[in-house]
Design an enzyme around this catalytic site. Structure first.
Site, PDB file in Angstrom:
ATOM      1  N   HIS A  78      23.914  -4.438  29.152  1.00 13.84           N
ATOM      2  CA  HIS A  78      24.307  -5.716  28.587  1.00 13.84           C
ATOM      3  C   HIS A  78      24.724  -6.715  29.672  1.00 13.84           C
ATOM      4  O   HIS A  78      25.118  -6.329  30.780  1.00 13.84           O
ATOM      5  CB  HIS A  78      25.442  -5.521  27.593  1.00 13.84           C
ATOM      6  N   GLU A  80      27.312  -8.718  30.039  1.00 10.51           N
ATOM      7  CA  GLU A  80      28.692  -8.663  30.522  1.00 10.51           C
ATOM      8  C   GLU A  80      28.894  -7.503  31.488  1.00 10.51           C
ATOM      9  O   GLU A  80      29.571  -7.638  32.502  1.00 10.51           O
ATOM     10  CB  GLU A  80      29.674  -8.508  29.347  1.00 10.51           C
ATOM     11  N   CYS A 106      30.149  -6.239  22.817  1.00 12.79           N
ATOM     12  CA  CYS A 106      30.245  -4.943  22.148  1.00 12.79           C
ATOM     13  C   CYS A 106      31.426  -4.161  22.739  1.00 12.79           C
ATOM     14  O   CYS A 106      32.036  -4.572  23.732  1.00 12.79           O
ATOM     15  CB  CYS A 106      28.941  -4.165  22.325  1.00 12.79           C
ATOM     16  N   CYS A 109      31.100  -3.243  26.504  1.00  9.03           N
ATOM     17  CA  CYS A 109      31.321  -4.380  27.409  1.00  9.03           C
ATOM     18  C   CYS A 109      32.780  -4.819  27.422  1.00  9.03           C
ATOM     19  O   CYS A 109      33.301  -5.205  28.475  1.00  9.03           O
ATOM     20  CB  CYS A 109      30.397  -5.533  27.044  1.00  9.03           C
TER      21      CYS A 109
END
Length: 151
Positions: A78, A80, A106, A109
């Site tokens: 992801h 992040e 999420c 992250c």
């Protein structure tokens, strides 16, 4: 009219997401220091040196996994997490920073950002992961839904 800082950094996050190779959701992230300086950017995509999902197909689609579930079953990292990992790789501290993200983070992250010292996340669109919100709150991380300022 001059953009607010939030508008400026969110626009950059949206530009960053155009590099994403995810077939399901393109996400961009920008880490910003308290002094309003960009510390790093990231987008969701495959690990460095590995084939991208737009080349191999989406594993999550192939397995019928709904959005917001079983994030570990994915080739991509992801946006992040990419910011946090590259900051660590190059010795760039993120303590006290704000992360601008095109989608609410999420759980995985949020964990990476809390551990990295991110104190605030400004996000544009929602993401179906309630545990992420609970963990952020428990850790004292501020989650803010982006709102474009009206003239």
């Amino acid at each position: 009219m001059r953009q607010s800082w939030d508008e400026y950094f969110m626009a950059i996050a949206h530009m960053v997401k155009t590099r994403s190779t995810c077939l399901r959701r393109q996400v961009g992230a920008v880490a910003v220091s308290p002094e309003k300086r960009i510390l790093g950017t990231g987008y969701n995509g495959s690990l460095p040196g590995t084939p991208h999902c737009d080349e191999t197909g989406c594993l999550r689609d192939q397995l019928g996994i709904p959005s917001g579930q079983r994030q570990e079953l994915c080739r991509a990292q992801h946006a992040e997490a990419n910011v946090c990992n590259f900051a660590a790789r190059y010795g760039l501290p993120l303590a006290g920073a704000t992360m601008y993200v095109t989608a609410r983070p999420c759980t995985t992250c949020i964990k990476a950002m809390v551990t990295s010292g991110i104190v605030k996340v400004v996000f544009d669109s929602d993401y179906p992961d309630d545990l992420a919100c609970r963990l952020a709150k428990e850790a004292g991380m501020e989650l803010v839904k982006f709102k474009k300022e009206q003239p």
